[in-house]
Design a protein around this motif. Structure first.
Motif, short mmCIF file in Angstrom:
data_model
loop_
_atom_site.label_atom_id
_atom_site.label_comp_id
_atom_site.label_asym_id
_atom_site.label_seq_id
_atom_site.Cartn_x
_atom_site.Cartn_y
_atom_site.Cartn_z
N GLU A 96 12.26 26.36 33.69
CA GLU A 96 11.13 26.26 34.62
C GLU A 96 10.29 27.53 34.56
O GLU A 96 9.05 27.45 34.52
CB GLU A 96 11.63 26.04 36.05
CG GLU A 96 12.20 24.66 36.30
CD GLU A 96 12.79 24.51 37.69
OE1 GLU A 96 12.74 25.48 38.49
OE2 GLU A 96 13.30 23.41 37.98
N GLU A 97 10.95 28.67 34.57
CA GLU A 97 10.23 29.95 34.51
C GLU A 97 9.47 30.07 33.19
O GLU A 97 8.33 30.53 33.16
CB GLU A 97 11.21 31.12 34.69
CG GLU A 97 10.56 32.46 34.86
CD GLU A 97 9.80 32.59 36.15
OE1 GLU A 97 8.84 33.38 36.17
OE2 GLU A 97 10.14 31.92 37.14
N GLY A 98 10.12 29.65 32.11
CA GLY A 98 9.46 29.67 30.80
C GLY A 98 8.24 28.76 30.79
O GLY A 98 7.19 29.12 30.25
N ALA A 99 8.39 27.57 31.40
CA ALA A 99 7.25 26.65 31.47
C ALA A 99 6.12 27.26 32.29
O ALA A 99 4.94 27.14 31.93
CB ALA A 99 7.69 25.32 32.07
N LYS A 100 6.46 27.93 33.39
CA LYS A 100 5.44 28.59 34.21
C LYS A 100 4.74 29.69 33.42
O LYS A 100 3.52 29.83 33.47
CB LYS A 100 6.06 29.18 35.48
CG LYS A 100 6.45 28.16 36.51
CD LYS A 100 7.10 28.82 37.72
CE LYS A 100 7.60 27.80 38.72
NZ LYS A 100 8.28 28.45 39.86
N ILE A 101 5.53 30.48 32.70
CA ILE A 101 4.96 31.58 31.90
C ILE A 101 4.05 31.01 30.82
O ILE A 101 2.95 31.52 30.58
CB ILE A 101 6.08 32.46 31.30
CG1 ILE A 101 6.78 33.24 32.41
CG2 ILE A 101 5.54 33.40 30.25
CD1 ILE A 101 8.04 33.96 31.98
N ILE A 102 4.52 29.93 30.17
CA ILE A 102 3.70 29.31 29.11
C ILE A 102 2.42 28.75 29.71
O ILE A 102 1.33 28.92 29.15
CB ILE A 102 4.51 28.22 28.38
CG1 ILE A 102 5.61 28.88 27.53
CG2 ILE A 102 3.61 27.35 27.51
CD1 ILE A 102 6.60 27.91 26.92
N ALA A 103 2.53 28.10 30.87
CA ALA A 103 1.34 27.54 31.52
C ALA A 103 0.38 28.66 31.91
O ALA A 103 -0.84 28.53 31.71
CB ALA A 103 1.75 26.73 32.75
N ALA A 104 0.92 29.75 32.43
CA ALA A 104 0.06 30.88 32.80
C ALA A 104 -0.59 31.48 31.56
O ALA A 104 -1.78 31.83 31.58
CB ALA A 104 0.88 31.93 33.55
#
Length: 156
Positions: A96-104
């Motif tokens: 989830e954190e990786g997805a957030k970082i990628i989205a950001a």
């Protein structure tokens, strides 16, 4: 003296000795032997009782060891399940954190692309105006022709 009379005379002290021994000496000896036999019997009985108690205690210890092993196995299984659950939870959170970082990062990249396009449009507009000035050999007023420049920016 006659040998028969000597034998009868010797029998009298012997008989007295046997009577005294039977009356005064033998009963304490027999009593001591009986007490000793009773002590030995009690000791053997106590040893048998201790042996049976030891067997019972060993049986209880074996049962408790088996129960402890079962409980330990159960606790280890529970701990392994909990550890696996924690690992899965950590993986999920990391994803989830990786997805957030990628989205950001994508959003930031998109913003940079938009900014770069805007800057490029500005530069192209300036170059177009300079080119038009040179073609027309006169100055083009950016304030007067703002509408024209805005349309030019949107076309680019």
């Amino acid at each position: 003296m006659n040998i028969n009379a000597t034998l009868w005379i010797q029998w009298i002290p012997f008989a007295i000795l046997v009577l005294v021994t039977a009356k005064f000496i033998w009963p304490p000896i027999a009593k001591a032997l009986d007490e000793r036999a009773a002590k030995i019997a009690d000791g053997l009985a106590a040893a048998d009782k201790a042996k049976s108690e030891l067997a019972t205690a060993n049986k209880r210890v074996d049962e408790q060891l088996a129960q402890t092993r079962t409980e330990t196995t159960k606790l280890l299984g529970d701990a392994e399940k909990r550890a696996a659950a924690l690992i899965e939870e950590a993986k999920r959170k990391a994803e989830e954190e990786g997805a957030k970082i990628i989205a950001a990062a994508k959003a930031e990249a998109e913003q940079q692309v938009v900014r770069a396009r805007e800057a490029l449009r500005e530069q192209v507009a300036v170059l177009a105006v300079k080119g038009a000035e040179q073609i027309l050999q006169k100055e083009v007023n950016a304030g007067v022709h703002a509408d024209l420049l805005a349309r030019l920016k949107t076309e680019l």
